[in-house]
Design an enzyme around this catalytic site. Structure first.
Site, PDB file in Angstrom:
ATOM      1  N   CYS A 269      -6.531 -15.556 -54.354  1.00 39.26           N
ATOM      2  CA  CYS A 269      -5.628 -15.397 -53.202  1.00 39.26           C
ATOM      3  C   CYS A 269      -5.142 -13.968 -52.967  1.00 39.26           C
ATOM      4  O   CYS A 269      -5.400 -13.395 -51.912  1.00 39.26           O
ATOM      5  CB  CYS A 269      -4.435 -16.313 -53.358  1.00 39.26           C
TER       6      CYS A 269
HETATM    7  C1  UDX Z   1      -0.837 -16.659 -55.716  1.00 42.37           C
HETATM    8  C2  UDX Z   1       0.577 -16.861 -55.170  1.00 42.37           C
HETATM    9  O1  UDX Z   1       1.512 -16.639 -56.225  1.00 42.37           O
HETATM   10  C3  UDX Z   1       0.724 -18.276 -54.593  1.00 42.37           C
HETATM   11  O2  UDX Z   1       2.003 -18.432 -54.009  1.00 42.37           O
HETATM   12  C4  UDX Z   1      -0.360 -18.498 -53.550  1.00 42.37           C
HETATM   13  O3  UDX Z   1      -0.282 -19.829 -53.030  1.00 42.37           O
HETATM   14  C5  UDX Z   1      -1.732 -18.233 -54.125  1.00 42.37           C
HETATM   15  O4  UDX Z   1      -1.777 -16.925 -54.701  1.00 42.37           O
HETATM   16  P1  UDX Z   1      -2.130 -17.366 -57.943  1.00 42.37           P
HETATM   17  O5  UDX Z   1      -3.316 -16.673 -57.371  1.00 42.37           O
HETATM   18  O6  UDX Z   1      -2.324 -18.713 -58.541  1.00 42.37           O
HETATM   19  O7  UDX Z   1      -0.995 -17.543 -56.825  1.00 42.37           O
HETATM   20  O8  UDX Z   1      -1.547 -16.455 -59.101  1.00 42.37           O
HETATM   21  P2  UDX Z   1      -0.223 -15.582 -59.343  1.00 42.37           P
HETATM   22  O9  UDX Z   1       0.627 -16.272 -60.311  1.00 42.37           O
HETATM   23  O10 UDX Z   1       0.394 -15.143 -58.075  1.00 42.37           O
HETATM   24  O11 UDX Z   1      -0.875 -14.304 -60.073  1.00 42.37           O
HETATM   25  C6  UDX Z   1      -1.811 -13.484 -59.398  1.00 42.37           C
HETATM   26  C7  UDX Z   1      -2.247 -12.343 -60.277  1.00 42.37           C
HETATM   27  O12 UDX Z   1      -1.183 -11.414 -60.480  1.00 42.37           O
HETATM   28  C8  UDX Z   1      -2.710 -12.748 -61.684  1.00 42.37           C
HETATM   29  O13 UDX Z   1      -3.833 -11.983 -62.028  1.00 42.37           O
HETATM   30  C9  UDX Z   1      -1.517 -12.418 -62.555  1.00 42.37           C
HETATM   31  O14 UDX Z   1      -1.860 -12.170 -63.901  1.00 42.37           O
HETATM   32  C10 UDX Z   1      -1.000 -11.157 -61.867  1.00 42.37           C
HETATM   33  N1  UDX Z   1       0.439 -10.894 -62.098  1.00 42.37           N
HETATM   34  C11 UDX Z   1       1.385 -11.776 -61.682  1.00 42.37           C
HETATM   35  C12 UDX Z   1       0.824  -9.709 -62.734  1.00 42.37           C
HETATM   36  O15 UDX Z   1      -0.004  -8.876 -63.104  1.00 42.37           O
HETATM   37  N2  UDX Z   1       2.160  -9.468 -62.896  1.00 42.37           N
HETATM   38  C13 UDX Z   1       3.134 -10.326 -62.490  1.00 42.37           C
HETATM   39  O16 UDX Z   1       4.300 -10.023 -62.679  1.00 42.37           O
HETATM   40  C14 UDX Z   1       2.730 -11.525 -61.862  1.00 42.37           C
END
Ligand code: UDX
Length: 438
Positions: A269
């Site tokens: 996403c």
């Molecule tokens: C995301 C959105 O959070 C969600 O609301 C939407 O519907 C779909 O996209 P998702 O892709 O499941 O969800 O993962 P998310 O938890 O957002 O993490 C995305 C990426 O960011 C991951 O690689 C995660 O490791 C990274 N991340 C997240 C960080 O590096 N630091 C953070 O503080 C949070």
């Protein structure tokens, strides 16, 4: 209300499983027969905590699985469109699946007496529900929106690794539509499902679609912001990015969530939605300077990790490097846009010898790299004779690594991109994203 769900990917399957587990009459539909067979045999298509048990419960209660779109259109009052809108070759979203589904809904609607509410949950750029999906259904059904059917935009915010909990308890339900009656019917459906405390936001379709992009862009911006600050910390002796995040996170205007520095964001996403909104922005004449910087900062994170490895190993050529964690985040086997994949590609170009480990995602990675890398069955196998270990995904099992585990490494060099280990307790050379060296 009889509910239909078209498209059984992450969003559709989770939603169908939750509705069915609560005894709501729901038909889940997908055009992929292999997928259907697997779901009918009560198996989830991917690793996701709790999903399989909810699916089993749903199938034993009120979830029916079908490949027949006509069945949904002729029987359902509420039809959720949850088909994928993946990245096309140009980086923009590929609307072919949603266009196809819209046409098929229209064709089935032509001779139907039902007047369903069609709810677009798939992520689409602002304007798509009204300017693309609605006309396609109108043309194929020969019926007008408002008369033969209603259309609503209702973006989804669930996170992988957490899909069941997020589907059971969303932080907000955004409903975009112009027909008051159908907006109220959908609100009533959700109120029954989630209870009276659920928060609603009602607006028009294009604003609802924009909220989804703004949400994901903001999350990506927070991550790139903290990653940028973490790069500064790395160059300032003694600084600690997690304490910085803690300090600024207490300010209610900022908040602590999504301020975890790391290898950059991946997944199906955030990278896709950011690229789409950047291209969309340029198309409508708004220069996307900020969002481009967010993207560039994300790309820099992986290069920084390579630099850290090279700083210590001098050359990575022929060096045995262990990568721990392949999925884009913990509790998921999804490797789409995973930063680990990028890191492996760069290291392979530099002729490193790569050995990988992941609790769930190894099989998916094997399909990409085949015999170009080694797949460890255990952590000890992954670390044996290794000259550097890079922790990429913060799986719980990696948080328990200790001096014993690193004993059999050829060179005890640990690069912790998520700071899940404590430098104090380790008798190894320890480098981390966001920690300034002494
Ligand atoms: C995301 C959105 O959070 C969600 O609301 C939407 O519907 C779909 O996209 P998702 O892709 O499941 O969800 O993962 P998310 O938890 O957002 O993490 C995305 C990426 O960011 C991951 O690689 C995660 O490791 C990274 N991340 C997240 C960080 O590096 N630091 C953070 O503080 C949070």
């Amino acid at each position: 209300m009889q509910v239909g769900i078209i498209g059984l990917g992450v969003v559709g399957l989770s939603f169908a499983s939750v509705l069915g587990s609560k005894g709501i009459s729901v038909i889940g539909m997908d055009s992929d027969f292999q997928k259907i067979e697997k779901i009918i045999s009560k198996k989830s298509l991917f690793f996701e905590p709790k999903l399989e048990s909810f699916l089993k419960k749903a199938l034993s209660k009120s979830l029916e699985i079908s490949s027949d779109i006509e069945k949904i259109v002729k029987n359902c009052d509420l039809i959720f469109l949850t088909v994928g809108t993946p990245k096309s070759k140009s980086g923009f979203i590929d609307l072919s699946m949603i266009k196809n589904a819209s046409k098929n809904i229209g064709v089935s609607l032509r001779h139907s007496t039902k007047k369903p509410i069609i709810v677009v949950k798939s992520t689409v750029v602002p304007g798509t529900t009204t300017n693309v999906i609605k006309p396609l259904i109108e043309r194929a059904s020969r019926k007008k929106a408002g008369k033969g059917f209603e259309i609503i935009a209702n973006p989804e915010f669930l996170r992988e690794g957490n899909v069941i909990d997020d589907t059971l308890k969303p932080h907000l339900v955004v409903i975009g539509g112009s027909n008051k009656n159908s907006v109220n019917r959908l609100k009533k459906f959700y109120s029954k499902l989630y209870g009276s405390k659920i928060k609603f936001m009602t607006t028009n379709t294009q604003t609802a679609e924009m909220i989804k992009y703004a949400n994901n862009s903001f999350l990506a911006t927070k991550i790139s912001f903290i990653n940028h600050i973490s790069s500064l910390c790395q160059s300032i002796s003694g600084t600690n990015i997690d304490e910085v995040a803690e300090g600024i996170g207490v300010d209610p205007r900022i908040g602590r969530l999504f301020l975890n520095a790391g290898p950059g964001y991946g997944g199906s996403c955030l990278p896709k939605d950011l690229e789409t909104i950047i291209q969309f922005s340029s198309k409508i004449g708004v220069n996307p300077v900020l969002l481009k910087a967010v993207q560039q900062t994300n790309d820099l994170q992986i290069k920084q990790i390579v630099q850290l490895i090279e700083k210590k190993l001098i050359s990575v050529k022929n060096k045995r490097i262990t990568i721990l964690g392949l999925s884009f985040k913990e509790n998921s086997d999804d490797i789409r846009e995973s930063r680990s994949i990028e890191l492996i590609k760069i290291l392979l170009r530099k002729n490193s010898k790569i050995i990988v480990h992941d609790p769930k995602a190894t099989k998916n990675v094997e399909r990409i790299f085949m015999n170009k890398i080694t797949y460890a069955n255990s952590l000890s196998e992954a670390l044996l004779n290794s000259q550097c270990v890079v922790i990429m995904t913060p799986w719980r099992v990696y948080t328990k690594l200790n001096n014993n585990d690193f004993q059999k490494m050829k060179k005890k060099l640990v690069i912790d991109t998520r700071r899940i280990l404590s430098r104090k307790n380790l008798n190894v050379e320890y480098l981390a994203i966001g920690l300034g060296l002494n």
